[in-house]
Design an enzyme around this catalytic site. Structure first.
Site, PDB file in Angstrom:
ATOM      1  CD  GLU B  45      -2.770   1.072   2.579  1.00  0.00           C
ATOM      2  OE1 GLU B  45      -2.853   0.002   3.236  1.00  0.00           O
ATOM      3  OE2 GLU B  45      -3.313   2.124   2.911  1.00  0.00           O
ATOM      4  CG  ASP B  56      -3.309   8.827   7.804  1.00  0.00           C
ATOM      5  OD1 ASP B  56      -3.337   7.599   8.022  1.00  0.00           O
ATOM      6  OD2 ASP B  56      -3.470   9.316   6.667  1.00  0.00           O
TER       7      ASP B  56
END
Lengths: 394, 259
Positions: B45, B56
């Site tokens: 990824e 995040d």
């Protein structure tokens, strides 16, 4: 869309704008919030408590004041909607009272909020104290430094202030951090967004909690004059005071004007994008990275704008003009010296618009929303005008 | 293609390892991609940095800020990826504004011509993603859907109806980042998702060690996505040998754990 500034459809769209672009972890929470708001907003008991709290606690209705000396200066009949006289010193209290009551109704015990200038943070801390809820406010490290008075006010009110050190360390990063922390605390926490932005239902819900500004002003103006005003003017960062004001006049012939800061004009200078859960206009670089806004008024220092404003602009129902920092400083002094009112730098954008557009509004009637008072900006204004050392003449 | 590759590996009884790396965090970032593949990654990824990564945690935020400060752009990342070939599928993760700004059709074309086989767009939920999925599906670009511990069962089934590539089960209610203890929700997610789909079920967010990877495999997952725990080692300037040891730890746990 049933009508302009009515209820949005189930997807939370205003035309192509709005929507709900959040991580799957937040989806159940925003769906739950939408259902709770829909149910509460048609419940007379909830509406009654909201209205009663605004009256008994927040000082509503605020006055609609005919500013005669300012009117003479700009050659138009200027009426000021005095949100600066609401409790905590700005219109932000209308929204947080609504959201705090809703949060309590949903069984939440804690509020989190983002803040730029600190006005929404102070309002959130205030509502939390009033209702016995916990409050935590996320504020960019840069803003913590330049708005120390409001940081102190929030702490005095019992709220925790968390400086945000990521990204540009300003309002947009405070929004990111509040969303991050919300995901981990959904059970007991409501995210009290401060403007008509974010994922559905926030842009709609916050506008509804702010429409008291426009509804009151319309009634007050009609009572005084017998017909609607020719113009309605309000400043726009995220756009909550403007959305609340416009909602009261959108179905009249009044021309609606949103005034953006030249350094943070998401409608005037931004492009379409999807950030903070919504599709709208944002200041961005050529690759879709969000740029910082740069305005003298921290409360308008946001690189995006509420999706309903993007829509009103696109369909031409409202017009959005820009005002520079220098014009704002002139306007603060003009209002102070003609009317004895020291307004917030945000609100001064709307006053500056009157000066800039004198020819266009000559002889017309204008309602201007004065969204907040200027005490919080004293240091900023003094530093720019040199009053700290001088004799009081700019 | 992503889905077929992962299904084939799974059919052979292999548990899947998908490490996450931030594109462009240093000039030599592709060497980390090569390293994790060499140590047994089944797909990689790749994060394209975004200015406002609202899902995040601190490690991936910092990696993204470093990449942006170096002048990395979506096009520069795709150009770098397209200049090479990789023996395992690449999945790009970024926020929707990046693709929206490029123009969705152009974004799909550029991703495919760079050799990317799947995308993860955390802020594009089921209801908003219809147009994107149509465009991507036409070009055989798999759009991986996320499932959270808060997602109700009926909604899981609605999202599964459009799921491609693999099922990304979010291991905890929170943002990306290492956790000392595996969240109870990580194993619950594996157990909930497993009987509902024939797609490979991977658990990500908060998977920080071989032991934690093993625990979600035992709960029914087919594999794990590991991001912050790997990136933190990169940001700490650990040597390639040390990073290889960490991948070996994950690979070893996946290879020796029985469901």
């Amino acid at each position: 869309m049933t009508s302009l500034m009515g209820d949005p459809d189930v997807t939370g769209r205003f035309g192509e704008f709005g929507g709900r672009f959040v991580p799957e972890s937040l989806m159940p929470a925003v769906i739950e919030l939408e259902a709770a708001f829909r149910e509460a907003w048609i419940d007379p008991a909830f509406r009654g408590e909201y209205t009663a709290t605004l009256e008994s606690y927040a000082g509503r209705p605020t006055r609609l004041y005919l500013a005669e000396r300012l009117s003479a200066q700009v050659g138009a009949e200027v009426w000021l909607k005095r949100e600066d006289l609401a409790h905590t010193g700005s219109h932000k209290i209308n929204n947080v009272i609504g959201q705090a009551l809703l949060a309590r109704r949903m069984g939440k015990t804690r509020l989190i909020a983002e803040t730029g200038a600190g006005q929404h943070g102070v309002a959130t801390a205030t509502a939390a104290a009033l209702l016995g809820l916990e409050a935590k406010v996320y504020m960019g490290e840069v803003d913590v430094a330049r708005q120390s008075l409001n940081v102190f006010r929030m702490r005095l009110l019992g709220a925790e202030v968390e400086p945000v050190t990521s990204g540009s360390r300003t309002l947009k990063d405070a929004v990111n951090e509040a969303m991050r922390s919300w995901v981990a605390a959904l059970d007991d926490t409501h995210y009290c967004i401060g403007s008509v932005m974010g994922p559905h239902p926030y842009p709609w819900m916050v506008r509804e909690f702010q429409r008291v500004i426009g509804d009151e002003a319309r009634t007050q103006f009609l009572k005084a004059k017998g017909s609607p005003p020719d113009w309605v003017v309000a400043c726009v960062g995220g756009g909550s005071n403007a959305a609340g004001t416009f909602a009261g006049f959108v179905d009249t012939p009044a021309r609606l004007v949103g005034v953006e800061p030249a350094g943070g004009a998401a409608i005037g200078r931004g492009v379409g994008g999807i950030v903070h859960g919504m599709q709208s206009f944002f200041l961005q670089d050529e690759f879709g990275q969000v740029n910082e806004a740069t305005s003298i008024s921290a409360g308008l220092d946001y690189p995006g704008v509420g999706p309903e404003h993007a829509f009103l602009h696109t369909v031409g129902r409202a017009r959005y003009d820009q005002i520079t920092d220098d014009q704002v400083l002139e306007a603060v002094q003009l209002l102070a010296r003609t009317e004895g009112i020291i307004c917030a730098l945000e609100s001064a954008h709307a006053i500056a618009w009157l000066v800039e557009h004198q020819e266009e509004i000559a002889g017309a009637s204008v309602v201007v929303t004065l969204s907040g008072r200027g005490d919080k900006d004293a240091e900023t204004i003094a530093a720019r005008l040199g009053f700290l050392e001088g004799d009081g003449h700019a | 293609m992503l889905e077929a590759t992962l299904q084939a590996l799974r059919a052979k009884g292999r548990h899947l390892l998908v490490p996450y790396l931030m594109a462009g965090l240093d000039p030599d970032w592709l060497s980390y991609v090569d390293l994790v593949i060499e140590r047994g990654a089944d797909a990689v990824e790749i994060g394209i940095p975004f200015s406002d990564p609202s899902m995040d945690g601190p490690v991936i935020q910092r990696a993204g800020e470093m990449a942006l400060a170096r002048g990395v752009t979506p096009l520069s990342v795709l150009a770098e990826l397209g200049s090479r070939s990789f023996p395992v599928p690449l999945i790009v993760m970024t926020y929707y504004n990046i693709f929206h700004h490029m123009g969705e059709e152009r974004a799909v074309r550029q991703l495919r011509s760079a050799g990317v086989q799947g995308v993860i767009i955390p802020d594009l939920p089921l209801e908003e993603g219809g147009r994107w999925r149509d465009l991507a599906t036409k070009e055989q670009l798999d759009t991986v859907q996320l499932f959270s511990p808060a997602t109700p069962d009926e909604r899981i089934d609605e999202i599964l109806a459009v799921a491609q590539g693999f099922v990304y089960g979010v291991g905890l209610m929170g943002v990306t980042g290492e956790r000392a203890e595996l969240a109870a929700t990580a194993t619950t997610m594996a157990t909930r998702m497993r009987p509902r789909t024939s797609l490979p079920v991977l658990i990500g967010i908060g998977i920080s060690s071989g032991d934690q990877a093993a625990a979600v495999i035992r709960a029914g997952a087919d594999g794990v996505v590991v991001g912050s725990a790997l990136l933190r080692r990169v940001l700490d300037n650990q040597s390639p040998q040390q990073i290889a040891l960490f991948i070996d730890e994950l690979r070893g746990a996946l290879d020796t754990t029985e469901p």
